[in-house]
Design a protein around this motif. Structure first.
Motif, short mmCIF file in Angstrom:
data_model
loop_
_atom_site.label_atom_id
_atom_site.label_comp_id
_atom_site.label_asym_id
_atom_site.label_seq_id
_atom_site.Cartn_x
_atom_site.Cartn_y
_atom_site.Cartn_z
N TYR A 170 9.00 59.45 70.63
CA TYR A 170 8.75 58.13 71.21
C TYR A 170 9.32 57.05 70.29
O TYR A 170 8.94 56.96 69.14
N ARG A 171 10.22 56.22 70.84
CA ARG A 171 10.76 55.09 70.08
C ARG A 171 9.81 53.93 70.25
O ARG A 171 9.53 53.50 71.36
N VAL A 172 9.31 53.40 69.11
CA VAL A 172 8.40 52.25 69.12
C VAL A 172 9.12 51.08 68.48
O VAL A 172 9.71 51.20 67.40
N VAL A 173 9.09 49.94 69.15
CA VAL A 173 9.63 48.69 68.60
C VAL A 173 8.44 47.78 68.31
O VAL A 173 7.60 47.56 69.18
N TYR A 174 8.39 47.28 67.06
CA TYR A 174 7.28 46.42 66.63
C TYR A 174 7.60 44.95 66.85
O TYR A 174 8.76 44.57 67.01
N ASN A 175 6.55 44.12 66.77
CA ASN A 175 6.70 42.69 67.05
C ASN A 175 7.61 41.97 66.05
O ASN A 175 8.04 40.86 66.32
N ASP A 176 7.90 42.58 64.91
CA ASP A 176 8.83 41.95 63.96
C ASP A 176 10.26 42.46 64.12
O ASP A 176 11.14 42.13 63.34
N GLY A 177 10.50 43.31 65.14
CA GLY A 177 11.84 43.82 65.41
C GLY A 177 12.12 45.19 64.81
O GLY A 177 13.10 45.84 65.19
N ASP A 178 11.31 45.63 63.87
CA ASP A 178 11.50 46.97 63.30
C ASP A 178 11.20 48.02 64.36
O ASP A 178 10.46 47.76 65.31
N ARG A 179 11.75 49.20 64.17
CA ARG A 179 11.48 50.28 65.10
C ARG A 179 11.43 51.61 64.36
O ARG A 179 11.96 51.74 63.26
N GLU A 180 10.75 52.57 64.97
CA GLU A 180 10.71 53.92 64.41
C GLU A 180 10.45 54.92 65.51
O GLU A 180 9.94 54.57 66.58
N ASP A 181 10.81 56.17 65.25
CA ASP A 181 10.59 57.26 66.18
C ASP A 181 9.37 58.05 65.72
O ASP A 181 9.27 58.42 64.55
N LEU A 182 8.46 58.29 66.64
CA LEU A 182 7.20 58.97 66.32
C LEU A 182 6.96 60.11 67.30
O LEU A 182 7.48 60.10 68.41
N ILE A 183 6.14 61.08 66.87
CA ILE A 183 5.77 62.17 67.75
C ILE A 183 4.35 61.95 68.28
O ILE A 183 3.66 61.02 67.85
N ARG A 184 3.93 62.81 69.18
CA ARG A 184 2.69 62.61 69.93
C ARG A 184 1.47 62.33 69.06
O ARG A 184 0.73 61.39 69.32
N ASN A 185 1.23 63.13 68.03
CA ASN A 185 0.01 62.92 67.24
C ASN A 185 0.04 61.58 66.51
O ASN A 185 -1.00 60.96 66.30
N GLU A 186 1.22 61.09 66.14
CA GLU A 186 1.31 59.78 65.49
C GLU A 186 0.99 58.67 66.50
O GLU A 186 0.28 57.72 66.18
N ILE A 187 1.50 58.80 67.72
CA ILE A 187 1.22 57.81 68.77
C ILE A 187 -0.27 57.80 69.08
O ILE A 187 -0.89 56.74 69.23
N THR A 188 -0.87 58.99 69.16
CA THR A 188 -2.30 59.08 69.45
C THR A 188 -3.10 58.30 68.41
O THR A 188 -4.01 57.53 68.74
N SER A 189 -2.75 58.45 67.12
CA SER A 189 -3.45 57.72 66.05
C SER A 189 -3.28 56.22 66.20
O SER A 189 -4.23 55.45 66.05
N LEU A 190 -2.06 55.77 66.49
CA LEU A 190 -1.79 54.34 66.60
C LEU A 190 -2.47 53.72 67.82
O LEU A 190 -2.83 52.56 67.80
N CYS A 191 -2.64 54.51 68.88
CA CYS A 191 -3.34 54.01 70.08
C CYS A 191 -4.81 53.77 69.77
O CYS A 191 -5.42 52.85 70.32
N GLN A 192 -5.39 54.60 68.90
CA GLN A 192 -6.80 54.44 68.57
C GLN A 192 -7.05 53.15 67.80
O GLN A 192 -8.12 52.56 67.88
N VAL A 193 -6.07 52.69 67.04
CA VAL A 193 -6.22 51.47 66.24
C VAL A 193 -5.98 50.22 67.09
O VAL A 193 -6.57 49.18 66.84
N TYR A 194 -5.13 50.31 68.11
CA TYR A 194 -4.76 49.12 68.89
C TYR A 194 -5.96 48.56 69.64
O TYR A 194 -6.67 49.27 70.32
N ASN A 195 -6.15 47.26 69.50
CA ASN A 195 -7.19 46.55 70.24
C ASN A 195 -6.60 45.21 70.63
O ASN A 195 -6.41 44.34 69.77
N ARG A 196 -6.33 45.03 71.90
CA ARG A 196 -5.67 43.80 72.35
C ARG A 196 -6.53 42.56 72.14
O ARG A 196 -6.04 41.45 72.19
N ASN A 197 -7.82 42.74 71.90
CA ASN A 197 -8.72 41.61 71.70
C ASN A 197 -8.76 41.13 70.25
O ASN A 197 -9.40 40.12 69.95
#
Length: 142
Positions: free
Chosen positions: A60-87
């Motif tokens: 999965y290619r992820v692009v961050y709000n500062d323009g940086d990007r990286e390629d991640l696999i499923r378990n890494e995405i799962t971890s990052l989804c747990q941290v994300y809170n739009r509020n």
């Protein structure tokens, strides 16, 4: 992903969708929000005993709000989804990003619970955080 068969072949019954939002902490830079902009199939080489085995994985290619990007696999995405809170804005300090009592589920099925945040005095940017004290299966670890 070329087709649904790819996700079945790759043992991922529900690939993450394009546009999924994630949040990651970068040492020295704080938290940054990103989103999945591309999914592709790649092969990784695993050493299983004395043999090398090529195994397909979704990347999965992820692009961050500062323009940086990286390629991640499923378990890494799962971890990052747990941290994300739009509020909670990405600029908020770590204790607001991951509040006390937050529970994360690991791939193994175990859980991690955040017990305490401590920031050593030598950390110049107090919003960068420091050590998070957690419990794994009810035993404290740093």
């Amino acid at each position: 992903i070329d087709c649904i068969e790819d996700s079945v072949l790759l043992d991922e019954s529900k690939p993450f969708p394009l546009g999924l939002k994630v949040r990651k902490f970068f040492t020295g830079y704080g938290f940054h929000d990103g989103q999945i902009v591309k999914v592709c199939r790649k092969f990784v080489v695993l050493n299983e005993g004395s043999a090398e085995v090529k195994r397909p994985v979704l990347v999965y290619r992820v692009v961050y709000n500062d323009g940086d990007r990286e390629d991640l696999i499923r378990n890494e995405i799962t971890s990052l989804c747990q941290v994300y809170n739009r509020n909670v804005p990405a600029e908020s300090p770590p204790h607001e990003q991951i509040p006390l009592g937050t529970i994360f589920e690991m791939i193994s099925g175990c859980t991690i619970k955040v017990l305490e945040h401590t920031t050593p005095p030598e950390i110049a940017n107090r919003n960068e955080g420091g050590t998070v004290i957690v419990s794994f299966d009810d035993s404290p670890h740093r």
